[in-house]
Design an enzyme around this catalytic site. Structure first.
Site, PDB file in Angstrom:
ATOM      1  N   GLY A  27      -0.685 -33.898 -67.469  1.00 23.90           N
ATOM      2  CA  GLY A  27      -1.510 -34.499 -67.175  1.00 23.90           C
ATOM      3  C   GLY A  27      -3.196 -34.494 -67.907  1.00 23.90           C
ATOM      4  NE  ARG A  55      17.347 -42.878 -74.996  1.00 24.76           N
ATOM      5  CZ  ARG A  55      16.865 -41.084 -74.803  1.00 24.76           C
ATOM      6  NH1 ARG A  55      15.320 -41.789 -74.111  1.00 24.76           N
ATOM      7  NH2 ARG A  55      17.154 -40.378 -75.415  1.00 24.76           N
ATOM      8  CG  MET A  73       7.465 -34.502 -72.464  1.00 24.03           C
ATOM      9  SD  MET A  73       6.235 -34.831 -74.710  1.00 24.03           S
ATOM     10  CE  MET A  73       7.486 -33.535 -74.939  1.00 24.03           C
ATOM     11  CG  HIS A  98       3.125 -36.412 -82.624  1.00 24.20           C
ATOM     12  ND1 HIS A  98       3.776 -36.574 -81.738  1.00 24.20           N
ATOM     13  CD2 HIS A  98       3.340 -36.479 -83.957  1.00 24.20           C
ATOM     14  CE1 HIS A  98       4.535 -35.600 -82.705  1.00 24.20           C
ATOM     15  NE2 HIS A  98       4.263 -35.598 -83.574  1.00 24.20           N
ATOM     16  CG  ASP A 114       6.190 -39.026 -82.857  1.00 25.67           C
ATOM     17  OD1 ASP A 114       5.768 -39.658 -81.438  1.00 25.67           O
ATOM     18  OD2 ASP A 114       6.638 -38.162 -82.795  1.00 25.67           O
TER      19      ASP A 114
HETATM   20  C1  GAR Z   1       0.045 -33.276 -75.752  1.00 23.51           C
HETATM   21  O1  GAR Z   1      -0.266 -32.040 -76.313  1.00 23.51           O
HETATM   22  C2  GAR Z   1       0.367 -34.872 -76.090  1.00 23.51           C
HETATM   23  O2  GAR Z   1      -0.418 -34.614 -77.290  1.00 23.51           O
HETATM   24  C3  GAR Z   1       1.767 -33.668 -76.015  1.00 23.51           C
HETATM   25  O3  GAR Z   1       2.045 -33.379 -74.696  1.00 23.51           O
HETATM   26  C4  GAR Z   1       1.574 -33.070 -74.458  1.00 23.51           C
HETATM   27  C5  GAR Z   1       1.095 -33.224 -73.181  1.00 23.51           C
HETATM   28  O4  GAR Z   1       0.137 -32.792 -72.401  1.00 23.51           O
HETATM   29  N1  GAR Z   1       2.412 -34.813 -76.344  1.00 23.51           N
HETATM   30  C6  GAR Z   1       3.760 -35.023 -77.312  1.00 23.51           C
HETATM   31  O5  GAR Z   1       4.149 -34.287 -77.484  1.00 23.51           O
HETATM   32  C7  GAR Z   1       4.765 -36.346 -77.097  1.00 23.51           C
HETATM   33  N2  GAR Z   1       5.636 -36.374 -77.813  1.00 23.51           N
HETATM   34  P1  GAR Z   1      -0.722 -33.605 -71.349  1.00 23.51           P
HETATM   35  O6  GAR Z   1       0.401 -33.324 -70.446  1.00 23.51           O
HETATM   36  O7  GAR Z   1      -1.016 -32.321 -70.340  1.00 23.51           O
HETATM   37  O8  GAR Z   1      -1.326 -34.133 -72.221  1.00 23.51           O
END
Ligand code: GAR
Length: 196
Positions: A12, A65, A90, A109, A145
């Protein structure tokens, strides 16, 4: 103030940056941080900041889902958000769910969309020999995306990069880009922002 719900699945760090930015003079306030993973570290971090949190575990729903999304939707509307931010969330969300939030749901993304939708964005950018990578904030549509781009930030790919070092460089820019885009979006601006 616009009411913002943030959906996470992990640490997060993007969520925390959004929350931090909204603490100041800002057109929006965080009203909920929710995760599909009850063990997501970001839930605790948000709760420590006094933000309402929720876990809607996807696993009991198995392959259903629609049932997971109905549970997530029910929890979201309890908090009556005006805007929903996906921040490292995710789970793929299907059209019936996404369509209900059309124009009100954002995602970050870790690639320069339209390149590299889906997973392993950094590994694919390096394997392709790209000179640069980056991140994109976009409105969420039913296509994965995809959707109108609200902002991008770019970083160089260096000769010694692996997916991990590149991800770290991109994440620094994610932490700048997402708050900047949300601030504008909450004020009604959807012109794409390019950070340099
Ligand atoms: C981030 O890099 C975000 O862009 C990516 O996951 C990470 C989450 O980090 N998102 C994806 O890959 C979406 N498909 P965080 O929990 O530290 O924000």
């Amino acid at each position: 103030h616009k009411r913002v719900a943030i959906l996470i699945s992990g640490g997060g760090s993007n969520m925390l940056r959004l929350v931090e930015d909204m603490a100041g003079d800002h057109p929006a306030r965080p009203v909920l941080v929710a995760s599909n993973d009850p063990t997501a570290a970001g839930l605790r971090r948000a709760a420590d900041l006094g933000i309402e949190t929720a876990a809607v575990d996807h696993r009991p729903f198995g392959k259903d889902r629609a049932a997971f999304e109905a549970a997530l939707q029910a929890r979201l509307i309890q908090s009556a958000p005006d805007i929903v931010c996906l921040a490292g969330f995710m789970r793929i969300l299907t059209a019936p769910f996404v369509d209900g939030w059309r124009g009100r749901m954002l995602n970050i993304h870790p690639s320069l969309l339209p390149k590299y939708r889906g997973l392993n964005t950094h590994g694919r950018a390096i394997a392709a020999g790209d000179a640069e990578a980056g991140c994109t904030v976009h409105e969420v549509t039913a296509e994965l995306d995809d959707g109108p781009i609200l902002g991008q930030a770019r970083v160089p790919i260096l000769p010694d990069d692996d997916a991990e070092t590149l991800a770290a460089r991109v994440l620094v820019q994610e932490h700048r880009l997402y708050p900047a885009v949300l601030r504008r979006f909450a004020a009604g601006c959807t012109d794409p922002l390019t950070l340099t």
